[in-house]
Design an enzyme around this catalytic site. Structure first.
Site, short mmCIF file in Angstrom:
data_model
loop_
_atom_site.label_atom_id
_atom_site.label_comp_id
_atom_site.label_asym_id
_atom_site.label_seq_id
_atom_site.Cartn_x
_atom_site.Cartn_y
_atom_site.Cartn_z
CE LYS A 44 45.50 49.64 25.63
NZ LYS A 44 46.15 49.61 24.38
CB CYS A 45 40.41 41.61 25.06
SG CYS A 45 39.56 40.09 25.51
#
Length: 175
Positions: A44-45
């Protein structure tokens, strides 16, 4: 490297081990003679798209002796909150086939011994701490950390360096 030159293997690197995301021990001895990229990953970067480029590199160069190990890490803004199964599902959906290890810390008292070692071999900018997800370490066929790349350095930008390292001969007698 000429055929008369013998480079010693970095035995410290080959003594390392980690646990993969299936709970199995991954001995770094398996990496002997291979060029290796070790990268802390997160699903989730803003840099998660680097998974795709790492996979492209793996597809092209794994048959020539490249290995990539992904180490999920949740130390940066909680960007890898999943458990091993969720991370495995994410990687399957993204068609990631290189080995993914168990989630680790890369900094602090609980840092993985792999990252303690890598940081001791390749210093960072200002401090040795890992600054963010997708910090990449490039290790040669002899187990030497030769480069440390910042998170924003796309892996496609150092493909030529990977090729150079893959082209270096490894004496069979030193394996």
């Amino acid at each position: 490297m000429s055929s008369t030159t013998t480079t010693k293997f970095n035995e410290s690197f080959y003594q390392l081990h980690a646990t993969d995301n299936k709970g199995e021990e991954f001995e770094f001895e398996r990496l002997r003679g291979k060029v290796t990229i070790i990268v802390n990953v997160a699903s989730k970067c803003g840099l998660t798209s680097q998974y795709d480029d790492l996979q492209k590199i793996y597809d092209e160069f794994q048959p020539k002796g490249l290995e990539i190990l992904g180490f999920p890490c949740n130390q940066f803004a909680g960007q890898e909150p999943g458990d091993s199964q969720e991370i495995a599902t994410f990687c399957t959906l993204r068609k990631v086939t290189f080995p993914i290890m168990k989630k680790v810390n890369v900094n602090g008292k609980e840092a993985s011994p792999v990252y303690v070692y890598l940081k001791s071999q390749a210093s960072g900018f200002i401090t040795n701490a890992i600054k963010w997800n997708f910090t990449k370490f490039l290790i040669d066929r002899h187990g030497n950390v030769v480069e440390r790349y910042s998170p924003d350095k796309n892996p496609m930008a150092f493909v030529d360096r990977i090729k150079e390292l893959l082209d270096e001969n490894v004496e069979p007698s030193t394996l």
